[in-house]
Each structure stands twice: as structure tokens, then as C-alpha cells.
Scaffold this active site. Structure first.
Site, PDB file in Angstrom:
ATOM      1  N   TYR A   1       0.826  -1.222   0.000  1.00 21.31           N
ATOM      2  CA  TYR A   1       0.000   0.000   0.000  1.00 21.31           C
ATOM      3  C   TYR A   1       0.853   1.262   0.000  1.00 21.31           C
ATOM      4  CZ  TYR A   1      -3.587  -3.393   1.194  1.00 21.31           C
ATOM      5  OH  TYR A   1      -4.437  -4.475   1.172  1.00 21.31           O
TER       6      TYR A   1
ATOM      7  N   ASN B   1     -12.541  -1.661  -4.544  1.00 20.86           N
ATOM      8  CA  ASN B   1     -12.308  -1.949  -5.957  1.00 20.86           C
ATOM      9  C   ASN B   1     -13.516  -2.717  -6.520  1.00 20.86           C
ATOM     10  OD1 ASN B   1     -11.434  -2.862  -8.452  1.00 20.86           O
ATOM     11  ND2 ASN B   1      -9.734  -4.047  -7.660  1.00 20.86           N
TER      12      ASN B   1
ATOM     13  N   CYS C   1      -6.226  -6.057  -7.445  1.00 21.63           N
ATOM     14  CA  CYS C   1      -5.949  -5.698  -6.052  1.00 21.63           C
ATOM     15  C   CYS C   1      -5.371  -6.876  -5.275  1.00 21.63           C
ATOM     16  CB  CYS C   1      -7.197  -5.150  -5.385  1.00 21.63           C
ATOM     17  SG  CYS C   1      -8.634  -6.232  -5.477  1.00 21.63           S
ATOM     18  N   HIS C   2      -5.514  -8.093  -5.797  1.00 24.42           N
ATOM     19  CA  HIS C   2      -4.917  -9.250  -5.106  1.00 24.42           C
ATOM     20  C   HIS C   2      -3.396  -9.169  -5.098  1.00 24.42           C
ATOM     21  CE1 HIS C   2      -5.171 -10.525  -9.357  1.00 24.42           C
ATOM     22  NE2 HIS C   2      -4.079 -11.234  -9.108  1.00 24.42           N
TER      23      HIS C   2
ATOM     24  N   GLU D   1      -0.645 -16.963 -10.697  1.00 32.46           N
ATOM     25  CA  GLU D   1       0.210 -16.084 -11.507  1.00 32.46           C
ATOM     26  C   GLU D   1       1.702 -16.378 -11.316  1.00 32.46           C
ATOM     27  OE1 GLU D   1      -0.934 -12.108 -10.493  1.00 32.46           O
ATOM     28  OE2 GLU D   1      -2.895 -12.296 -11.449  1.00 32.46           O
TER      29      GLU D   1
END
Length: 167
Positions: free
Chosen positions: A105, A128, A136-137, A163
Site C-alpha cells: 500500500y 475496488n 488488487c490481489h 500467476e
């Protein structure tokens, strides 16, 4: 009454609901959080009618492609987020985080030229309206912990691992 298009997508982490406003994706959420999605849509648009639509604008296919391993296919989906100017800046910044990487953040706040606004970044992240597409993950705590995720920490963990991020 505003008419929006709705589709349901089966995924490895549960049924995903997408809502399209004309030619732009305006909402994505998990079926078990449908009430939250509806609350946000009603707040944004007022009275709405959701028309069940198969693969509106090809967006459902793009999301399926993401789950099949094409992580960049989401980059081309046009989005309509609503929100404040600051929220829009945060959500736009989310799209710059490459798949398989994370940011915290404070780093997002610094990118926005507001290094002390990390809590505000967290608040915007929590609101979001289009997770996964606006990833946002990929935002984690300063101590590298997996912090909150609107769809639950286990989904966040799954998305990051999908990912290629090593947790």
C-alpha cells in the site's frame, strides 16, 4: 432504470459475476458476495435491471483466458469504475502491477505522490469494483503478509499462486 448486462463465469475459485455497462466492465465479484456487488451497483447507478447476457463484449471469454494462463488478456478490457478521483488513481495503478509480482500500500501511495496516504490506498483497494481485472490481489502488506481481500484471503492466495507468485 439503468439496464446492465450480467454474466456468470465458472472458475477454479468459484462462480464469478460480471456486469457490463454498455461497452465497459463495471463490476466483477464472486457469487457468494452478490449482495455486496448489488449494493455497490445500486449506490452507483440507482435503480437497475440486470439482463442475463452470455459473454458480453467478449469479457467473459477474457476472464476464462486469464484462468487458463493468459494473464495479460485482462489488460485490454475497458473498465468503468465510478468512484472518487483518488480511488480511480489507485485502481488505475493496480493495472501497472505485473502478473506474478506484488506491491504494498505504501508503494502505491508513493507512486501517486502521496506517501502518507497508504491507509487511503487500502480503503480504495477495499472498494475496488472490478477485482482480478484491476488486480488488487497483487497488493500485500508492508511486511509481505497477505492482507484483506474482498473475495477472501484464500482466493487472494490462489490468484497469486496462479500467476506464479511464491508465497
Amino acid at each position: 432504470m439503468k439496464e446492465l448486462q450480467l454474466d456468470h463465469i465458472d472458475s477454479p475459485i468459484g462462480t464469478i459475476l460480471i456486469v457490463v455497462d454498455g461497452e465497459q466492465l463495471c463490476s466483477l465479484d464472486f457469487a457468494d458476495y452478490e449482495q455486496r456487488m448489488m449494493t455497490l451497483l445500486l449506490r452507483r447507478y440507482g435503480p437497475i435491471r440486470l439482463a442475463q447476457t452470455i459473454d458480453p463484449c467478449g469479457f467473459s471469454s477474457c476472464i476464462r483466458d486469464y484462468f487458463a494462463g493468459d494473464y495479460r488478456c485482462l489488460d485490454a478490457i475497458p473498465v468503468s469504475t465510478g468512484g472518487t478521483a483518488f480511488q480511480q488513481q489507485v485502481w488505475s495503478t493496480l493495472r501497472t502491477i505485473p502478473p506474478g509480482t506484488t506491491i504494498n500500500y505504501g508503494e502505491i501511495a508513493a507512486k501517486l505522490g502521496k506517501p502518507a496516504a497508504y491507509r487511503a490506498v487500502g480503503g480504495a483497494n477495499a472498494l475496488n469494483p472490478i477485482p482480478i481485472v484491476l488486480p488488487c490481489h497483487r497488493v500485500i502488506g508492508a511486511d509481505t503478509s497477505l492482507t484483506g481481500y474482498g473475495g477472501g484471503i484464500e482466493r487472494k492466495r490462489w490468484l497469486l499462486q496462479h500467476e506464479g507468485y511464491v508465497i
